[in-house]
Write an enzyme that holds these catalytic residues in place. Structure first.
Site, mmCIF file in Angstrom:
data_model
loop_
_atom_site.group_PDB
_atom_site.id
_atom_site.type_symbol
_atom_site.label_atom_id
_atom_site.label_comp_id
_atom_site.label_asym_id
_atom_site.label_seq_id
_atom_site.Cartn_x
_atom_site.Cartn_y
_atom_site.Cartn_z
ATOM 1 N N GLU A 173 34.134 48.616 33.645
ATOM 2 C CA GLU A 173 35.236 48.735 34.596
ATOM 3 C C GLU A 173 36.450 49.341 33.578
ATOM 4 O O GLU A 173 36.963 48.777 32.618
ATOM 5 C CB GLU A 173 35.641 47.527 34.937
ATOM 6 C CG GLU A 173 35.029 47.060 36.148
ATOM 7 C CD GLU A 173 35.595 45.640 36.621
ATOM 8 O OE1 GLU A 173 34.675 44.867 37.267
ATOM 9 O OE2 GLU A 173 36.567 45.364 36.455
ATOM 10 N N ASP A 203 47.859 40.864 37.855
ATOM 11 C CA ASP A 203 47.323 40.873 36.642
ATOM 12 C C ASP A 203 48.424 39.881 35.696
ATOM 13 O O ASP A 203 49.447 40.127 36.068
ATOM 14 C CB ASP A 203 47.272 42.358 35.676
ATOM 15 C CG ASP A 203 45.807 42.865 36.295
ATOM 16 O OD1 ASP A 203 44.974 42.333 35.770
ATOM 17 O OD2 ASP A 203 45.968 43.989 36.913
ATOM 18 N N TYR A 263 32.550 41.271 43.672
ATOM 19 C CA TYR A 263 33.447 40.945 42.624
ATOM 20 C C TYR A 263 33.847 39.502 42.915
ATOM 21 O O TYR A 263 34.760 39.302 43.890
ATOM 22 C CB TYR A 263 34.425 41.952 42.298
ATOM 23 C CG TYR A 263 35.264 41.417 41.058
ATOM 24 C CD1 TYR A 263 35.739 40.305 40.509
ATOM 25 C CD2 TYR A 263 35.432 42.522 39.966
ATOM 26 C CE1 TYR A 263 36.625 40.058 39.496
ATOM 27 C CE2 TYR A 263 35.806 42.281 38.609
ATOM 28 C CZ TYR A 263 36.504 40.945 38.382
ATOM 29 O OH TYR A 263 37.136 40.915 37.238
#
Lengths: 292, 403
Positions: free
Chosen positions: A62, A73, A188
């Site tokens: 990734e 994040d 995911y």
């Protein structure tokens, strides 16, 4: 715009992602998916890292597309985006980096991960075409939930890029169908309710969630967010098909910088060494809880 | 431009104002965002909720706020009759609390036990901390380090009210980064936490919900101007950062086609310098903070730092409904510089005995540009959306006075 029906690809047309997961399944081992941010801490070092990851044991890669405001994040990945942007990272350079990687490696699947605005700014059609030409295999766009991905997902699918959807602990049984409808490549699973690189989920909870997802889909399942050590990674692939490790790897990049933020000698080796230990953990794991 | 039947029909059921708005959030937040949407839809149609909201707006916030004829300003500019909608007289000193009362009542209906917010100037942070104290809910406010420095009095106010103020040191250290950090907190605490967004931005339903709660401003103006002048106003003026006070003033009048509406963006050091916060004048469409709208960004889609003397306007985006109203040309979007706002701040204080916040000082700076050209029977209403006590340190330093 209406959703284009995802047309099942024949075996010959299947992309690198499907081929890689098929091979992992045959070998009965879990996949190791390292994450780094493109251009962190600078273009050359980042390319050296990317090129070295396969040798260190990466099964898929990734590659983060830097963004000024990465709202999903944690501090570690935020800082990596900032470093990359400061060193001149742009979407064009990210794609050029993929192209350089592909020159040596025709098999390891590469997935671009990031946020929608730089893609939208580049232009959806141009981005998809250029990404495909550079050798990208799939996209993960964190801030495009199923409700908003209609303008990118069908275009990406048509060009042969997988569009990886995310499932989370808050994705309940009612919603899971929505997430899976149109998903491709793999699912995911975000193992925590939170941002990257912060807390870690209990392995039992991850296993349970992966088993729940398997009741709804045949797509491979990769688990990420909060997985930091070879031991945790090994435990995760006892249930999941692959494990994504980002923050703890990126932290090793940070540790290899001098006070001015420049890469010190030995940074690449240190990061790839850590990636190697993660890969070893993953590849040595017992595939106990996995469905046949 | 095609005439629309109504300008008040948005957003659609997916939260879009034509190309703008939407729900661009991580999957973790998506179920929660849908839950907020359901809770708000139910509350909106529930007379008990509307009654409760009206109660707090009247007895706690102090509504209705006056509509005041500014005799001396009107005389000075020698044109339009200038009215101020006095939302700076609300409890906590700005329009922000109208929305906070509404949202915390939603949070209670949803059974949420913890409140978070972002703040720029600190007005929204103070208003959120205030209602959190009122309803005895713990409250965390995210604020950029740079804003903490220039809005010290509001930081102390929030702390007095029992809120935790978390400094945000990432990015440009201002409002956009505070928003990122609040979203990160929300993702990590979806179970118990309600995010009170302070402006008409963010994922659907926030832009519509905040607009609705702020529409009390325009609804009151409509009644008040009828009582005072016997007719509707000719021009409405408001400042715009995210755009909640402007939306609140404009929305009830959008379908009164004869009424001219002007929103004033912050031009900072001047649009030509690139150091400004005028997303419509200097930006282009993009996706940030859960919605598609006009954003200040570079050619790679990286978000740029905004600049304004006013912390409340220092944001590189704008509410999606404004983006749409801009494109359909229902509202005019103009701008005023730091310097023009500073001048308005000072003449307003001297002429009317009202110290305005630097945010509405931008609106007043534009009023100063147009009022003189308008006929004496022209009715102009400007939203005085906040008081300037919080800004005296900034202004003092700008005019060279040490406090």
């Amino acid at each position: 715009m209406r959703a284009s029906q995802a047309v099942p690809l024949s075996a010959a047309q299947e992309g690198r992602i499907a081929r890689r997961f098929a091979r992992l399944k045959t070998a009965d081992r879990g996949g190791f998916v390292p994450f780094i941010t493109a251009g962190d801490p600078d273009g050359d070092t980042s390319l050296a890292l990317l090129k070295g990851l396969t040798g260190a044991g990466a099964d898929l890669i990734e590659l983060g597309m830097p963004f000024s405001d990465p709202m999903a994040d944690g501090p570690i990945i935020q800082a990596s985006s900032q470093r990359a942007l400061k060193a001149g990272a742009r979407m064009r350079r990210t794609l050029a980096m993929v192209e350089a990687f592909r020159a040596d490696d025709g098999e390891t699947p590469l997935i671009l991960m990031g946020y929608y605005n730089p893609i939208f700014s580049y232009g959806v059609g141009a981005f998809v075409a250029d990404a495909r030409a550079a050798g990208v295999d799939g996209l993960i766009v964190v801030d495009l939930p199923p409700e908003e991905d209609e303008e990118l997902r069908p275009v990406a699918r048509e060009a042969g890029l997988d569009f990886v959807r995310m499932a989370t602990p808050t994705t309940d049984d009612k919603r899971i169908a929505r997430v899976l409808d149109g998903a491709s490549g793999f699912i995911y699973y975000v193992s925590i309710t939170g941002i990257t690189g912060t807390r870690s989920a209990a392995i039992a909870a991850v296993t349970e969630a992966v088993e729940r997802l398997r009741r709804h889909t045949d797509l491979p399942i990769a688990v990420g967010f909060g997985i930091k050590t070879p031991e945790q990674a090994a435990a995760v692939v006892s249930a999941a098909d692959a494990v994504v490790v980002g923050s703890s790897l990126v932290e090793k990049i940070f540790a290899g910088l001098d006070d001015s933020g420049a890469a010190r000698a030995g940074l690449v080796e240190a990061v790839l060494g850590f990636a190697g230990s993660l890969a070893e953990g993953v590849h040595g794991a017992r595939r106990g809880a996995r469905a046949p | 431009m095609q005439e629309l039947n109504t300008y008040r029909g948005g957003p659609d059921e997916r939260g879009h104002f034509d190309a703008y708005g939407g729900r661009y959030v991580a999957e973790t937040l998506m179920p929660l965002v849908l839950e907020v949407e359901r809770a708000y839809a139910q509350a909106k149609d529930d007379p008990a909720f509307q009654e409760e909201l009206a109660y707090y707006l009247k007895h706690y916030v102090g509504r209705p706020s006056p509509l005041y004829f500014t005799e001396r300003l009107t005389e000075r500019f020698g044109g339009a009759r200038i009215y101020f909608k006095r939302d700076e007289l609300n409890h906590t000193g700005a329009h922000k609390i109208n929305n906070c009362v509404g949202q915390i009542l939603i949070a209670r209906r949803m059974g949420k036990t913890r409140i978070i917010a972002e703040t720029g100037a600190g007005q929204h942070g103070v208003a959120t901390a205030t209602v959190a104290a009122l309803f005895n809910l713990p409250c965390t406010v995210y604020m950029g380090c740079k804003d903490i420095e220039r809005q010290a009095p509001n930081v102390f106010r929030m702390k007095l009210l029992g809120a935790e103020v978390v400094p945000v040191a990432s990015g440009s250290k201002t409002l956009k980064d505070a928003l990122n950090e609040a979203l990160r907190d929300w993702v990590a605490n979806v179970e118990d936490t309600f995010y009170i967004i302070g402006t008409v931005a963010g994922p659907h339903p926030y832009p519509a919900m905040v607009r609705d709660f702020q529409s009390v401003i325009g609804n009151e103006v409509r009644e008040q101007i009828m009582a005072l002048e016997g007719r509707l106003p000719d021009t409405l003026v408001a400042c715009i950062g995210g755009g909640s006070n402007a939306m609140g003033l404009f929305y009830p009048f959008l379908d009164d086609r004869q009424i001219r509406m002007i929103a004033v963006e912050a031009a900072g050091l001047g649009l030509e310098t690139g150091k400004h916060a005028a997303s419509l004048a200097g930006g282009r469409p993009g996706v940030l903070h859960g919605n598609r709208t006009y954003l200040l960004q570079d050619d790679d889609g990286q978000i740029l730092e905004a600049h304004s003397i006013s912390a409340g306007l220092d944001y590189p985006g704008i509410g999606p409904e404004h983006a749409w109203l801009h494109d359909v040309e229902r509202v005019e979007y103009v701008s005023a510089t730091d310097q023009e706002a500073l001048e308005a701040f000072q003449f307003c204080s001297r002429l009317e005995g009202i110290i305005p916040a630097l945010e509405p000082a931008h609106a007043l700076a534009h009023v100063a540009k147009i009022a003189g050209e308008l006929p004496p029977d022209h009715l102009l209403v400007m939203n005085m959306c906040g008081r300037g006590d919080k800004d005296i340190y900034t202004v003092a330093s700008e005019v060279g006075v040490e406090l």
